[in-house]
Design a protein around this motif. Structure first.
Motif, PDB file in Angstrom:
ATOM      1  N   VAL A 246       0.831  -1.207   0.000  1.00 57.90           N
ATOM      2  CA  VAL A 246       0.000   0.000   0.000  1.00 57.90           C
ATOM      3  C   VAL A 246       0.866   1.257   0.000  1.00 57.90           C
ATOM      4  CG1 VAL A 246      -1.636   1.343   1.388  1.00 57.90           C
ATOM      5  CG2 VAL A 246      -2.008  -1.099   1.036  1.00 57.90           C
ATOM      6  N   VAL A 247       1.920   1.265   0.810  1.00 60.88           N
ATOM      7  CA  VAL A 247       2.805   2.433   0.840  1.00 60.88           C
ATOM      8  C   VAL A 247       3.494   2.620  -0.509  1.00 60.88           C
ATOM      9  CG1 VAL A 247       4.912   3.366   1.877  1.00 60.88           C
ATOM     10  CG2 VAL A 247       3.147   2.387   3.329  1.00 60.88           C
ATOM     11  N   VAL A 248       3.935   1.521  -1.131  1.00 57.99           N
ATOM     12  CA  VAL A 248       4.596   1.620  -2.431  1.00 57.99           C
ATOM     13  C   VAL A 248       3.650   2.178  -3.485  1.00 57.99           C
ATOM     14  CG1 VAL A 248       5.543   0.243  -4.321  1.00 57.99           C
ATOM     15  CG2 VAL A 248       6.360  -0.125  -2.006  1.00 57.99           C
ATOM     16  N   LEU A 249       2.430   1.644  -3.547  1.00 60.35           N
ATOM     17  CA  LEU A 249       1.482   2.069  -4.573  1.00 60.35           C
ATOM     18  C   LEU A 249       1.032   3.514  -4.376  1.00 60.35           C
ATOM     19  CD1 LEU A 249      -0.651  -1.194  -4.788  1.00 60.35           C
ATOM     20  CD2 LEU A 249       0.840  -0.282  -6.571  1.00 60.35           C
ATOM     21  N   LEU A 250       0.741   3.903  -3.135  1.00 60.21           N
ATOM     22  CA  LEU A 250       0.286   5.269  -2.899  1.00 60.21           C
ATOM     23  C   LEU A 250       1.427   6.274  -3.045  1.00 60.21           C
ATOM     24  CD1 LEU A 250      -2.217   4.876   0.080  1.00 60.21           C
ATOM     25  CD2 LEU A 250      -2.681   5.025  -2.372  1.00 60.21           C
TER      26      LEU A 250
END
Length: 360
Positions: A246-250
């Motif tokens: 989630v952190v990577v995608l956002l």
């Protein structure tokens, strides 16, 4: 005769101003220079990808937690809700497998197409998870399903990030300073373990507030091997899928840091509604783990801290002493493995900050 330097005010043969190639600025991790969909596409599809991951990873747990919370409040549904939870788990497994397969059909940044053995592995994981969920396994029941889903969710997360030109590198990080990489791993694991124990203390204080009594976790007394399998699934789902991916995608979608932290905290807290009002204690822990990943880009120490905490707090009472020795052995093995991987990893070339990667 020495070759003259091309300066910014000089002109190229086509009349345009010549520019030197500059490396990406520090802290960007080369997100916009990676192959795959362009930046506008990643901006537009950041949240759909994140919500899709949460749906296949956390929707069954969220449904079960909601049903349990309603029952604790005295307004819970009947047995049909349990059957619905089983169907949701089977459906989520099928969607995760189909999503991974569809991503494979599209050309990746490297143009590499997965071989047939990957399709066979995907099919085996899907069948094992569904059969265990449906209660069709006579042996290793309650063990095969969680482990198969953990591998399947990891596979989906890696494939999804790769589709968007991002990389989740779990086993072979590229580091500039190996000793600094090892220190980062140890620091991340320590603070994650501290956050988990702080959550336990905060939850004990919130349990004094009026409200439905929280369910004990786990609700029954399953076999130890089944309990450990659930712990592995939980550590994989919460740390690699709901936190790292989630952190990577956002981040690739250029969302602000506070938004990434809040999204991770909510996704980690909602499936624990069966704790009642004390589930609020998980919000600071979710924010802290998301920040640790954003700061150090390491998934393995978060997962190991999660697993070690669960071993110490969720195993049956007569196994607590053994769990302490197991946890100490696990942490020592993790430290040794980290040192070996840091010593054998390839150093990054100067001037190339690398990709937005999930590291050890």
């Amino acid at each position: 005769m020495p070759r003259p330097d091309i300066r910014r005010d000089q002109q190229a043969p086509d009349g345009s101003a010549a520019r030197r190639t500059q490396p990406p600025p520090a802290g960007t991790h080369g997100v916009d220079d990676q192959p795959g969909p362009d930046r506008a596409t990643r901006h537009r599809r950041g949240y759909p990808a994140v919500l899709g991951l949460f749906a296949v990873a956390g929707a069954p747990a969220l449904w079960t937690a909601t049903v349990v919370f309603l029952r604790l409040s005295g307004v819970g549904p009947g047995p049909w809700a349990d059957r619905t939870g089983t169907l949701l788990s089977i459906l989520a497994t099928l969607v995760a497998a189909l999503w991974t397969l569809l991503l494979w059909q599209r050309p990746g940044p490297s143009g590499h197409t997965p071989g047939p053995w990957r399709g066979a592995g995907l099919l085996a994981l899907t069948v094992a998870a569904i059969m265990d969920t449906a209660g069709l396994l006579a042996t290793l029941a309650g063990v095969t399903g969680p482990l198969a889903r953990a591998v399947l969710l990891t596979w989906l997360s890696v494939t999804l990030c790769r589709h968007y030109g991002l990389t989740l590198t779990v086993w072979h990080p590229r580091v500039r300073n190996r000793s600094a990489a090892a220190a980062a791993v140890m620091t991340s694991a320590f603070w994650a373990f501290f956050l988990y124990w702080g959550t336990l203390v905060l939850k004990a204080g919130l349990m004094r507030l009026p409200g439905p009594a929280p369910r004990t976790d786990p609700p029954a007394d399953p076999a130890v091997v089944q309990l450990v399998a659930r712990m592995i699934w939980s550590a994989t789902m919460e740390e690699l899928v709901v936190t790292a991916a989630v952190v990577v995608l956002l981040t690739a979608a250029r969302r602000p840091l506070w938004e990434c932290l809040v999204a991770v905290a909510l996704m980690r807290t909602l499936p624990h509604l069966y704790y009642g009002p004390s589930a609020v204690a998980l919000i600071p822990m979710g924010i802290g783990c998301a920040y640790l990943y954003h700061r150090y880009r390491r998934v393995l120490p978060l997962s190991l801290a999660h697993l070690a905490f669960n071993l110490l707090t969720l195993l049956p009472t007569h196994l607590v002493l053994q769990a302490q020795y197991m946890t100490l052995l696990l942490l020592c093995a993790a430290a040794g493995t980290t040192q070996i991987l840091s010593a054998t990893s390839k150093p990054e070339k100067p001037g190339h900050p690398g990709k937005n990667t999930t590291r050890l």
